[in-house]
Write a protein that holds these residues in place. Structure first.
Motif, PDB file in Angstrom:
ATOM      1  N   ILE A  78       0.849  -1.198   0.000  1.00  0.00           N
ATOM      2  CA  ILE A  78       0.000   0.000   0.000  1.00  0.00           C
ATOM      3  C   ILE A  78       0.882   1.244   0.000  1.00  0.00           C
ATOM      4  N   ALA A  79       0.512   2.214  -0.841  1.00  0.00           N
ATOM      5  CA  ALA A  79       1.240   3.471  -0.952  1.00  0.00           C
ATOM      6  C   ALA A  79       0.377   4.626  -0.453  1.00  0.00           C
ATOM      7  N   ALA A  80       1.014   5.575   0.231  1.00  0.00           N
ATOM      8  CA  ALA A  80       0.306   6.774   0.687  1.00  0.00           C
ATOM      9  C   ALA A  80       1.184   7.990   0.435  1.00  0.00           C
ATOM     10  N   GLN A  81       0.620   8.981  -0.265  1.00  0.00           N
ATOM     11  CA  GLN A  81       1.324  10.234  -0.535  1.00  0.00           C
ATOM     12  C   GLN A  81       0.371  11.390  -0.237  1.00  0.00           C
ATOM     13  N   PRO A  82       0.191  11.733   1.042  1.00  0.00           N
ATOM     14  CA  PRO A  82      -0.761  12.800   1.388  1.00  0.00           C
ATOM     15  C   PRO A  82      -0.237  14.179   1.030  1.00  0.00           C
ATOM     16  N   ALA A  83      -1.153  15.135   0.991  1.00  0.00           N
ATOM     17  CA  ALA A  83      -0.802  16.539   0.797  1.00  0.00           C
ATOM     18  C   ALA A  83      -0.511  17.175   2.145  1.00  0.00           C
ATOM     19  N   ALA A  84       0.062  18.362   2.120  1.00  0.00           N
ATOM     20  CA  ALA A  84       0.444  19.051   3.354  1.00  0.00           C
ATOM     21  C   ALA A  84      -0.422  20.285   3.595  1.00  0.00           C
ATOM     22  N   PHE A  85      -1.722  20.140   3.321  1.00  0.00           N
ATOM     23  CA  PHE A  85      -2.643  21.237   3.545  1.00  0.00           C
ATOM     24  C   PHE A  85      -3.815  20.767   4.391  1.00  0.00           C
ATOM     25  N   ARG A  86      -4.294  21.640   5.270  1.00  0.00           N
ATOM     26  CA  ARG A  86      -5.449  21.331   6.109  1.00  0.00           C
ATOM     27  C   ARG A  86      -6.716  21.390   5.278  1.00  0.00           C
ATOM     28  N   THR A  87      -7.522  20.360   5.373  1.00  0.00           N
ATOM     29  CA  THR A  87      -8.832  20.372   4.731  1.00  0.00           C
ATOM     30  C   THR A  87      -9.913  20.366   5.814  1.00  0.00           C
ATOM     31  N   THR A  88     -11.156  20.322   5.411  1.00  0.00           N
ATOM     32  CA  THR A  88     -12.259  20.413   6.359  1.00  0.00           C
ATOM     33  C   THR A  88     -13.200  19.229   6.183  1.00  0.00           C
ATOM     34  N   ASP A  89     -14.026  18.995   7.185  1.00  0.00           N
ATOM     35  CA  ASP A  89     -15.025  17.935   7.062  1.00  0.00           C
ATOM     36  C   ASP A  89     -15.971  18.225   5.902  1.00  0.00           C
ATOM     37  N   ALA A  90     -16.313  19.489   5.728  1.00  0.00           N
ATOM     38  CA  ALA A  90     -17.241  19.861   4.648  1.00  0.00           C
ATOM     39  C   ALA A  90     -16.607  19.720   3.280  1.00  0.00           C
ATOM     40  N   MET A  91     -15.305  19.974   3.186  1.00  0.00           N
ATOM     41  CA  MET A  91     -14.597  19.846   1.907  1.00  0.00           C
ATOM     42  C   MET A  91     -13.204  19.261   2.165  1.00  0.00           C
ATOM     43  N   PRO A  92     -13.101  17.930   2.129  1.00  0.00           N
ATOM     44  CA  PRO A  92     -11.835  17.263   2.461  1.00  0.00           C
ATOM     45  C   PRO A  92     -10.874  17.159   1.287  1.00  0.00           C
ATOM     46  N   CYS A  93     -10.794  18.213   0.472  1.00  0.00           N
ATOM     47  CA  CYS A  93      -9.933  18.228  -0.713  1.00  0.00           C
ATOM     48  C   CYS A  93      -9.375  19.642  -0.850  1.00  0.00           C
ATOM     49  N   PHE A  94      -8.065  19.782  -0.779  1.00  0.00           N
ATOM     50  CA  PHE A  94      -7.523  21.135  -0.731  1.00  0.00           C
ATOM     51  C   PHE A  94      -7.711  21.892  -2.037  1.00  0.00           C
ATOM     52  N   THR A  95      -7.765  21.204  -3.175  1.00  0.00           N
ATOM     53  CA  THR A  95      -7.920  21.929  -4.442  1.00  0.00           C
ATOM     54  C   THR A  95      -9.326  22.457  -4.652  1.00  0.00           C
ATOM     55  N   ARG A  96     -10.262  22.053  -3.797  1.00  0.00           N
ATOM     56  CA  ARG A  96     -11.617  22.600  -3.855  1.00  0.00           C
ATOM     57  C   ARG A  96     -11.830  23.715  -2.825  1.00  0.00           C
ATOM     58  N   LEU A  97     -10.813  24.023  -2.057  1.00  0.00           N
ATOM     59  CA  LEU A  97     -10.905  25.106  -1.090  1.00  0.00           C
ATOM     60  C   LEU A  97     -10.564  26.435  -1.769  1.00  0.00           C
ATOM     61  N   PRO A  98     -11.117  27.542  -1.274  1.00  0.00           N
ATOM     62  CA  PRO A  98     -10.876  28.836  -1.943  1.00  0.00           C
ATOM     63  C   PRO A  98      -9.426  29.286  -1.904  1.00  0.00           C
ATOM     64  N   GLN A  99      -8.625  28.697  -1.032  1.00  0.00           N
ATOM     65  CA  GLN A  99      -7.211  29.089  -0.948  1.00  0.00           C
ATOM     66  C   GLN A  99      -6.365  28.549  -2.096  1.00  0.00           C
ATOM     67  N   PHE A 100      -6.897  27.596  -2.855  1.00  0.00           N
ATOM     68  CA  PHE A 100      -6.155  27.033  -3.974  1.00  0.00           C
ATOM     69  C   PHE A 100      -6.327  27.912  -5.204  1.00  0.00           C
ATOM     70  N   PRO A 101      -5.234  28.265  -5.909  1.00  0.00           N
ATOM     71  CA  PRO A 101      -3.848  27.850  -5.701  1.00  0.00           C
ATOM     72  C   PRO A 101      -2.945  28.913  -5.077  1.00  0.00           C
ATOM     73  N   ASP A 102      -3.430  30.142  -4.934  1.00  0.00           N
ATOM     74  CA  ASP A 102      -2.501  31.234  -4.644  1.00  0.00           C
ATOM     75  C   ASP A 102      -2.474  31.685  -3.189  1.00  0.00           C
TER      76      ASP A 102
END
Length: 317
Positions: A245-269
């Protein structure tokens, strides 16, 4: 490391192999890669290319230095910067005619830095065509991935990492294309916007079984989630299959409502405002053995400091 040793040998001999971190976002922060936010709504996959790897030919020393940092931090695998390196994606960024040169240069640079100290992986990502145009693009996707995998095999990568695929159907096409290379295949799905299913509706367990059945040597998850949130995905996959099994997590905090950092308003800048500290990565490394993780790396937001934190955690474990 012997020249005949591959990633599966390394996993078998030492239990956990430490990979590297994220390249494109780190190089964007250093001024060498364009996030694309000035040209399009980032995250839609429409318009000109975002986060494309032409740095391999335009500013090779910047890429070489990042490889050196990862190696110095403890990485036992260096990924060639070939993510988003298909001809169609590069063409949208204005670099289609340099597809061969970009892929070849990226592998050459990684190999120069790795020497005899690390394996070199060819990174193959989703094409974005499934998101942009749907399943009707499957044949075109197959052609694009076949070409890139041939370029990586010709450049003599040690194995392939198929990563950041949102659709299982596209991932299975990639595995099929990769099998022709004869190289070991590490296949990691990315779950967005839900942790419970990929974009075409399959659970982590379903994905793991399908990827193994298609021929993946190791399976897992990468990107979008931080380590703790990714654990739910990893655990389900671990229960479903017996391969590494491989795991390569990201280093950004996500939320229960949106557990994906690229869907958060802070992405990308504005990603600095949700940057995760290193300590969760050290803890994740300590947990890796008990969680059945055998290839441990980082994705977006992970620079060498995070890999060093992993290395510390593995020594404790």
């Amino acid at each position: 490391m012997t020249q005949t040793e591959n990633i599966l040998d390394r996993i078998a001999s030492q239990g956990i192999v430490l990979g590297d971190g994220g390249y494109l976002l780190e190089l964007e922060r250093r001024g060498w890669v364009d996030s694309g936010s000035g040209r399009e709504k980032v995250g839609t996959g429409k318009g000109s290319g975002q986060f494309t790897p032409e740095v391999a030919i335009e500013n090779p020393e910047a890429l070489r230095e990042l490889h050196r940092e990862f190696l110095n931090a403890g990485s036992q695998v260096l990924q060639a910067l070939t993510f988003f390196g298909t001809r169609e994606k590069l063409n949208r960024a204005g670099y289609g005619e340099q597809t061969e040169a970009i892929n070849a240069a990226a592998v050459r640079i990684a190999r120069e830095v790795a020497g005899s100290k690390a394996l070199v992986a060819g990174s193959v990502s989703r094409t974005q065509l499934f998101e942009r145009q749907g399943r009707s693009t499957a044949d075109h996707v197959r052609d694009l991935l076949t070409e890139q995998i041939r370029l990586l095999a010709d450049a003599k990568v040690d194995f392939l990492i198929l990563e950041t695929f949102f659709h299982l159907e596209e991932m299975l096409i990639a595995i099929e294309c990769a099998q022709g290379s004869g190289l070991p295949i590490v296949a990691t799905m990315t779950f967005r916007p839900k942790l419970t299913e990929c974009s075409d509706g399959y659970s982590p367990a379903d994905c793991a079984r399908a990827m193994v059945d298609k021929g993946a040597s190791a399976v897992g998850a990468n990107c979008e989630q931080e380590p703790e949130r990714m654990l739910t995905i990893i655990r389900e996959m671990r229960e479903a299959v017996s391969v590494p099994i491989a795991a390569q997590p990201a280093a950004f905090r996500t939320t229960d409502a949106m557990p994906c950092f690229t869907r958060l308003p802070q992405f990308p800048d504005e990603l600095e405002t949700i940057q995760l500290t290193r300590s969760p990565f050290e803890k994740f490394a300590q947990q890796a053995k008990s969680e059945g993780i055998q290839f441990l790396g980082g994705c977006c937001g992970c620079n060498a400091a995070y890999i060093r934190a992993y290395a510390r955690g593995l020594t404790v474990a």
